[in-house]
Design a protein around this motif. Sequence first.
Motif, short mmCIF file in Angstrom:
data_model
loop_
_atom_site.label_atom_id
_atom_site.label_comp_id
_atom_site.label_asym_id
_atom_site.label_seq_id
_atom_site.Cartn_x
_atom_site.Cartn_y
_atom_site.Cartn_z
N ARG A 65 -5.81 6.63 -3.74
CA ARG A 65 -6.36 5.35 -3.35
C ARG A 65 -6.91 5.44 -1.92
NH1 ARG A 65 -7.52 1.41 -6.78
NH2 ARG A 65 -7.18 -0.10 -5.11
N LEU B 47 0.82 -1.20 0.00
CA LEU B 47 0.00 0.00 0.00
C LEU B 47 0.86 1.26 0.00
CD1 LEU B 47 -2.77 1.39 0.19
CD2 LEU B 47 -2.57 1.21 2.68
N TYR C 180 -7.77 4.20 1.80
CA TYR C 180 -7.22 3.31 2.81
C TYR C 180 -7.65 3.85 4.16
CZ TYR C 180 -3.73 6.88 3.92
OH TYR C 180 -3.13 8.03 4.31
N CYS D 138 -8.93 -0.68 1.68
CA CYS D 138 -7.96 -0.64 0.59
C CYS D 138 -8.05 -1.85 -0.33
CB CYS D 138 -6.54 -0.50 1.15
SG CYS D 138 -5.94 -1.97 2.05
#
Length: 364
Positions: free
Chosen positions: A310, A300, A312, A322
Amino acid sequence: MTGADPTLPADLFGAGRPDRALRVVHALASARLRWSALTHRRAPVTAVHADRLPLIVARREQVADDVVALTFRAPDGGRLPRWHPGAHLDLELPSGRFRQYSLCGDPDDRNAYRIAVRRIDGGAGGSLELHGSVRTGSSLVARGPRNAFPFAVPGFGSPAHRLLFVAGGIGITPILPMLRLADRLGADWSLTYTGRSRASLPFRTELARYGRRVRIRTDDRDGLPDAAAVLPGLAPGTAVYCCGPTGLTDTVLAATRTLPGVEVHFERFGPAPVRDGVPFELELARTGEVLTVPADRSALDVLLTARPDRLYSCRQGFCRTCVTRVLAGDPDHRDGALTPAERAAGDLLPCVSRADGGRLVLDV
């Protein structure tokens, strides 16, 4: 954010079902303390649609130099979904970020939820949003409550006969409801509460009512804590509940891992360090980019360098925010959230899961 000793038997909480045992604990506690539900039978329970729980900030309170406590109520004034000590909310912030915050109020108050947030100026921005733009009257949406740090009371869900709580700074938040229940049930318990200074420790006034059961230890006065300082009187038959920074949880785990007759339950603030990692590659299928993941970094972390948008949250393999689809490659799954069927379908949690060398092709 969370973890539990993997050596603990699955039936410690009732055939691998912590929520079932917690419901029993809560019911027995309610009977013993004569908590009555009669006055609430006609009150509506706020509806949760697709696990989305609308909330209104009813109160905002400064509880330490850099910590604010937020109390939420339902917009319709109804009762909120039930929760148990150790539970958290997945809170959707105004920016669209999701962050987890432990519930630190009273589980028997169905009209309110309370969380506390420490401002982290160099963090990822979630705490700054709640400190800066969220005010009394603000509307937010949550998911949950969920519980990844369940509490088993001695004599009800645990064979231990003594409770030892260890909290570091804002790590007091999931511990507070546990203390309340342990005290109401007359359990043998004590708390070691650590932090940089007394001014940095939230809820000290609230804890004062427990008297000598609570030991406050600060770095500026006592120095950095070691195992002997945070685990006084540790002996077989003790259940340890620890929440705080990685350094604190690592100290507790190192001191207790080989001790017989000691239960260990913990929740971390951030991701645990990568252990036994090897370098591997991520291929982003939509663009063909190839990223190298070093042995000591998560997939990640590397993915965020190329795709900073993204989503998360927990970074510890349990919240599923995620989740990413693997199109090719052999993942090394290290999460505790995905089912075998989800893994077989290609789901991956890159915050903790990796590959043993080679390359993973992601649908990114």
